[in-house]
Design a protein around this motif. Structure first.
Motif, short mmCIF file in Angstrom:
data_model
loop_
_atom_site.label_atom_id
_atom_site.label_comp_id
_atom_site.label_asym_id
_atom_site.label_seq_id
_atom_site.Cartn_x
_atom_site.Cartn_y
_atom_site.Cartn_z
N UNK A 69 0.81 -1.21 0.00
CA UNK A 69 0.00 0.00 0.00
C UNK A 69 0.85 1.28 0.00
N UNK A 70 2.10 1.17 0.44
CA UNK A 70 2.93 2.38 0.58
C UNK A 70 4.36 2.11 0.12
N UNK A 71 4.90 3.03 -0.66
CA UNK A 71 6.32 3.03 -1.02
C UNK A 71 6.97 4.24 -0.38
N UNK A 72 7.95 4.02 0.47
CA UNK A 72 8.74 5.11 1.03
C UNK A 72 10.04 5.14 0.23
N UNK A 73 10.15 6.13 -0.64
CA UNK A 73 11.33 6.24 -1.50
C UNK A 73 12.36 7.14 -0.84
N UNK A 74 13.59 6.67 -0.76
CA UNK A 74 14.64 7.41 -0.06
C UNK A 74 15.22 8.51 -0.95
N UNK A 75 14.46 9.58 -1.08
CA UNK A 75 14.89 10.70 -1.89
C UNK A 75 13.71 11.36 -2.55
N UNK A 76 14.02 12.17 -3.58
CA UNK A 76 12.97 12.88 -4.31
C UNK A 76 12.80 12.37 -5.73
N UNK A 77 13.73 11.57 -6.22
CA UNK A 77 13.72 11.18 -7.64
C UNK A 77 13.04 9.87 -7.92
N UNK A 78 11.89 9.63 -7.30
CA UNK A 78 11.19 8.35 -7.49
C UNK A 78 10.84 8.08 -8.94
N UNK A 79 10.58 9.13 -9.72
CA UNK A 79 10.17 8.94 -11.10
C UNK A 79 11.24 8.26 -11.96
N UNK A 80 12.48 8.28 -11.50
CA UNK A 80 13.53 7.57 -12.22
C UNK A 80 13.45 6.07 -12.01
N UNK A 81 12.63 5.64 -11.04
CA UNK A 81 12.58 4.22 -10.67
C UNK A 81 11.18 3.62 -10.74
N UNK A 82 10.16 4.46 -10.83
CA UNK A 82 8.78 3.96 -10.82
C UNK A 82 7.85 5.03 -11.38
N UNK A 83 6.59 4.65 -11.64
CA UNK A 83 5.58 5.58 -12.12
C UNK A 83 4.57 5.82 -11.01
N UNK A 84 4.70 6.92 -10.25
CA UNK A 84 3.82 7.14 -9.09
C UNK A 84 2.34 7.17 -9.45
N UNK A 85 1.99 7.71 -10.61
CA UNK A 85 0.58 7.77 -10.99
C UNK A 85 0.02 6.37 -11.23
N UNK A 86 0.77 5.54 -11.92
CA UNK A 86 0.31 4.18 -12.17
C UNK A 86 0.22 3.39 -10.87
N UNK A 87 1.17 3.60 -9.97
CA UNK A 87 1.10 2.92 -8.67
C UNK A 87 -0.12 3.41 -7.89
N UNK A 88 -0.41 4.70 -8.01
CA UNK A 88 -1.58 5.24 -7.33
C UNK A 88 -2.86 4.57 -7.80
N UNK A 89 -2.93 4.24 -9.08
CA UNK A 89 -4.11 3.55 -9.61
C UNK A 89 -4.24 2.14 -9.03
N UNK A 90 -3.13 1.60 -8.56
CA UNK A 90 -3.15 0.28 -7.91
C UNK A 90 -3.43 0.40 -6.42
N UNK A 91 -3.61 1.63 -5.92
CA UNK A 91 -3.83 1.84 -4.49
C UNK A 91 -2.56 1.91 -3.69
N UNK A 92 -1.43 2.19 -4.38
CA UNK A 92 -0.13 2.27 -3.71
C UNK A 92 0.33 3.72 -3.70
N UNK A 93 0.54 4.28 -2.53
CA UNK A 93 0.95 5.67 -2.39
C UNK A 93 2.47 5.76 -2.28
N UNK A 94 3.06 6.70 -3.02
CA UNK A 94 4.51 6.89 -3.00
C UNK A 94 4.84 8.10 -2.13
N UNK A 95 5.71 7.91 -1.14
CA UNK A 95 6.11 8.96 -0.22
C UNK A 95 7.57 9.34 -0.50
N UNK A 96 7.84 10.62 -0.68
CA UNK A 96 9.19 11.10 -0.97
C UNK A 96 9.82 11.72 0.27
#
Length: 303
Positions: A69-96
């Motif tokens: 349900x939650x991704x805690x990404x260690x930094x601000x550049x999560x978009x280089x490693x995942x697609x936050x919008x697509x994860x959000x559609x799966x019910x997974x929230x990305x925290x920077x």
């Protein structure tokens, strides 16, 4: 609620375990920093929180992470490693995590700028090869530093540069004020800066922001520093400008492919100083980073 720190290197793992407090949600630390994305579902084993340092999380892999349900990404550049919008559609929230390494990255930016101005890395390579290379460097006192983007890191860069006698101008997508810094249009910044340094987050708006046209508009003999994200710059145009001398020198901490392949064109150019995406790596920044990760986990567990 359970969590897994899936790709902890030794030092981050030690800090994470040391900062663990009574009453914290259970988080298992996987001390293997070189995992593959495909291993993620098995490593999580149904955990609701994943802490990620640098491992990609493609959407199709996240879909197989049952319970996540939650991704805690260690930094601000999560978009280089995942697609936050697509994860959000799966019910997974990305925290920077922002601000943890502003001073560390700023100091690396300044170090790359000075190394580029004086050709330190090139002289070091030549002397180790038995050559006594002596060339004129660029004196930076009185020169103009142009900052593209002005958040916490850029503010620290400006503080240090102003203290060393440089003039500082900046362009930002939203209005900002900072003592001693002149905020200008991007065109003016490119035309007048002796050093251009990037300080933007990577997103759909900033990807490819610095085009071949922008590079051509830079002052001849400019120094380019990038400790933000490589995808913001047209790499082919940058390399062409380095070869022609339009860009005097580039100090780069970020690359489109990491680790940077040994045969990459950037490794063949003498007027490039390279560092291995390590601008943020200081003990102080790591302590701040892990403290913020724990804060995310505690907040999520209490929600």
């Amino acid at each position: 609620m359970r969590g897994v720190f899936v790709d902890a290197n030794g030092s981050l793992a030690d800090i994470f375990e040391r900062q663990n407090k009574a009453g914290d949600p259970p988080v298992r630390v996987n001390r293997d920093a070189d995992i593959k994305a495909e291993q993620m579902p098995g490593l999580l084993d149904g955990a609701e929180i994943v802490i990620i340092d640098h491992t990609p999380l493609p959407t199709d892999v996240a879909r197989r992470c049952t319970g996540l349900k939650h991704v805690v990404f260690l930094g601000t550049g999560a978009r280089s490693y995942m697609n936050p919008e697509e994860l959000g559609e799966l019910g997974i929230e990305v925290h920077l995590i922002k601000g943890y390494g502003d001073t560390a990255v700023a100091e690396c930016t300044i170090a790359l700028m000075w190394a580029a101005a004086r050709g330190i890395a090139q002289m070091d390579r030549e002397m180790r090869a038995g050559n006594w290379l002596r060339e004129d460097g660029m004196q930076l006192t009185g020169k103009t530093l142009g900052l593209i983007g002005f958040g916490g890191i850029a503010a620290e860069v400006a503080r240090i540069a102003l203290g060393s006698g440089m003039k500082v101008m900046a362009w930002n997508r939203s209005p900002k004020n900072f003592a001693g810094v002149e905020f200008v249009a991007l065109e003016k910044l490119l035309a007048e800066s002796d050093v251009v340094s990037l300080h933007l987050l990577l997103n759909d708006e900033t990807r490819g922001l610095v085009t071949a046209k922008h590079i051509a508009a830079m002052k001849p003999g400019v120094i380019l520093v990038n400790t933000a994200r490589a995808a913001m710059v047209d790499e082919a145009a940058m390399i062409a400008a380095l070869k022609s001398g339009h860009i005097r020198h580039a100090g780069l901490d970020v690359f489109n492919t990491e680790p940077l392949p040994a045969d990459h064109p950037l490794t063949k150019l003498p007027n490039v100083t390279l560092s291995a995406h390590s601008a943020f790596r200081t003990p102080e920044a790591s302590e701040n980073l892990i403290a913020a990760a724990w804060q995310h986990c505690r907040r999520i567990a209490k929600a």
